[in-house]
Design an enzyme around this catalytic site. Sequence first.
Site, short mmCIF file in Angstrom:
data_model
loop_
_atom_site.label_atom_id
_atom_site.label_comp_id
_atom_site.label_asym_id
_atom_site.label_seq_id
_atom_site.Cartn_x
_atom_site.Cartn_y
_atom_site.Cartn_z
N GLN A 6 -0.14 0.92 -3.78
CA GLN A 6 -0.71 -0.28 -3.18
C GLN A 6 -2.21 -0.09 -2.95
OE1 GLN A 6 2.39 -0.25 0.03
NE2 GLN A 6 2.34 -2.44 -0.35
N HIS A 26 -1.74 -3.68 -6.39
CA HIS A 26 -2.71 -4.61 -5.84
C HIS A 26 -4.05 -4.59 -6.56
CE1 HIS A 26 -0.21 -4.44 -1.92
NE2 HIS A 26 0.24 -5.35 -2.74
#
Length: 154
Positions: A6, A26
């Site tokens: 992430q 992300h």
Amino acid sequence: MLTVTQNFDGLSERAGHPQEYLVDMHGNLFNLRCTNVQCNFRKIDFDPNLGTSEVPKCPKCSALLRPAVVWFGELVPYNHIVATNEAIETNRVDLVLCIGISAEVWPAAGYISEVVKRGGKVAVFNPDSGTKVKCDWFFKGGAEQWLPIALNNI
Ligand SMILES: [Zn+2]
């Protein structure tokens, strides 16, 4: 070894993690993409140290460029979901390392229980012992403290 991260700071890439085994859920702050949804321009390895008068524009359509990261409210790129789901569904994940995460941000939070359902194990590295992740191993403290020790024999 597939890494689903992430983080959007490019740390995995800079550490030499092979791109073909990396899903940066992300995005990456050092990449740019066009704000025009009909334009597919992307630029990698962008230097984010620029002044406000140097806002980059797309060489294809002249729209503004933006960091190629997922902001709150935006969808995770579909190909990232597919790659991660495929790895889990084909039982290629036998261990999940949850490193400094709250496990409350989806879709990544759901991957932990999916791996466990298929017999995988979970190791959590977190200075916060209040994490809600059910795990097989819990390492209280910073990743810089525990990861070298835990991964030494792998
Ligand atoms: Zn464009």
